[in-house]
Motif scaffolding. Sequence first.
Motif: not given
Length: 92
Positions: A66-67, A71-73, A79-81
């Motif tokens: 869950a943690e 963090g990945i999100e 990265f998308l920005v």
Amino acid sequence: MEVLLGVKIGCLLALLALTLGCGLTPIYVKWFQMDAATGHHHRILSLLGCCSAGVFLGAGLMHMTAEALEGIESEVQKFLVQYRKWGKLVCS
């Protein structure tokens, strides 16, 4: 309201007693002692130990997953920005 509180406290104490009773029973029962185990009996106790270790390992991994996903999100958003800012990603 007071009746509900009494029921909750009663359930809490019953759960505590049941957990302690089931958790401490193997200490006092000779069948669960590894020193006295031979053959098939030893294999059953080893299997029970492996199952309990798997439960703890699975619970720990689920907690960490869950943690890690959180963090990945946030890293994917960063990265998308950056990707939108600099244009297309060039792969070689």
